[in-house]
Motif scaffolding. Structure first.
Motif, short mmCIF file in Angstrom:
data_model
loop_
_atom_site.label_atom_id
_atom_site.label_comp_id
_atom_site.label_asym_id
_atom_site.label_seq_id
_atom_site.Cartn_x
_atom_site.Cartn_y
_atom_site.Cartn_z
N SER A 182 -12.58 3.12 -3.99
CA SER A 182 -13.30 2.07 -4.72
C SER A 182 -12.33 1.09 -5.36
N LEU A 183 -11.28 1.61 -5.98
CA LEU A 183 -10.29 0.73 -6.61
C LEU A 183 -9.56 -0.12 -5.58
N LEU A 184 -9.22 0.47 -4.44
CA LEU A 184 -8.56 -0.30 -3.38
C LEU A 184 -9.47 -1.42 -2.87
N TRP A 185 -10.75 -1.12 -2.72
CA TRP A 185 -11.70 -2.14 -2.26
C TRP A 185 -11.81 -3.28 -3.28
N ILE A 186 -11.89 -2.93 -4.56
CA ILE A 186 -12.02 -3.94 -5.61
C ILE A 186 -10.77 -4.82 -5.67
N VAL A 187 -9.60 -4.21 -5.58
CA VAL A 187 -8.35 -4.98 -5.63
C VAL A 187 -8.22 -5.86 -4.39
N ALA A 188 -8.52 -5.32 -3.21
CA ALA A 188 -8.41 -6.11 -1.98
C ALA A 188 -9.41 -7.27 -1.97
N SER A 189 -10.63 -7.04 -2.39
CA SER A 189 -11.61 -8.13 -2.39
C SER A 189 -11.27 -9.16 -3.46
N GLY A 190 -10.73 -8.73 -4.58
CA GLY A 190 -10.29 -9.67 -5.62
C GLY A 190 -9.14 -10.54 -5.14
N ALA A 191 -8.18 -9.93 -4.43
CA ALA A 191 -7.06 -10.71 -3.89
C ALA A 191 -7.56 -11.72 -2.85
N LEU A 192 -8.50 -11.30 -2.00
CA LEU A 192 -9.07 -12.23 -1.02
C LEU A 192 -9.82 -13.37 -1.72
#
Length: 160
Positions: free
Chosen positions: A30-40
């Motif tokens: 979940s944290l990886l998804w949130i960080v990756a989508s935030g960076a995108l």
């Protein structure tokens, strides 16, 4: 006020889905998804805002109104904001905004609220599309429309 209530309900649903899916797929995923989508999302906002400004300047230099470019840029910026927000529902809506043609959908949706071409009572004063349509109709037959009011004034000639 209804828009504020809708946004609040969307945020509550977004966090509920985030916690539910986060419990099933795990904290790290979940944290990886949130960080990756935030960076995108940050990347989209930075890139598209600059590209939108460049395209709008090019259209304005050509003497045109850059409404299509601004709406397409707004669609990408909205997608970026939704991707930055932590949650799976906001990411899904943000990814939908990235689909080609979503800017045209946003344009159709934004012109339904009484803007743009319509009966005379619903047009916005100073609307460029109305002005262009009126000037094209008067240029096509060489005369102003039947409902055009005559311009009154005095003629002052120059003395030589």
């Amino acid at each position: 006020m209804p828009l504020l209530i809708l946004i609040a309900l969307f945020a509550i649903a977004d966090f509920a889905v985030l916690f539910t899916l986060g419990a099933k797929i795990g904290l790290l995923a979940s944290l990886l998804w949130i960080v990756a989508s935030g960076a995108l999302g940050i990347h989209l906002i930075r890139r598209e805002s600059l590209l939108t400004i460049q395209r709008a300047r090019a259209r304005m230099a050509a003497g045109e109104i850059p409404s299509d470019e601004i709406l397409a840029g707004a669609s990408f910026v909205l997608a970026g904001i939704l991707l930055i927000a932590p949650g799976f529902l906001s990411d899904i809506v943000g990814l939908i905004c990235l689909i080609p043609g979503s800017g045209q959908l946003m344009r159709r949706w934004s012109t339904r609220g009484g803007r743009g071409a319509g009966p005379k009572g619903t047009e916005i004063p100073g609307d460029w599309n109305v002005h262009r349509r009126d000037s094209e109709s008067s240029a096509s037959d060489g005369q102003a429309g039947d409902d055009a009011d005559p311009i009154e004034g005095e003629y002052l000639g120059k003395e030589r």
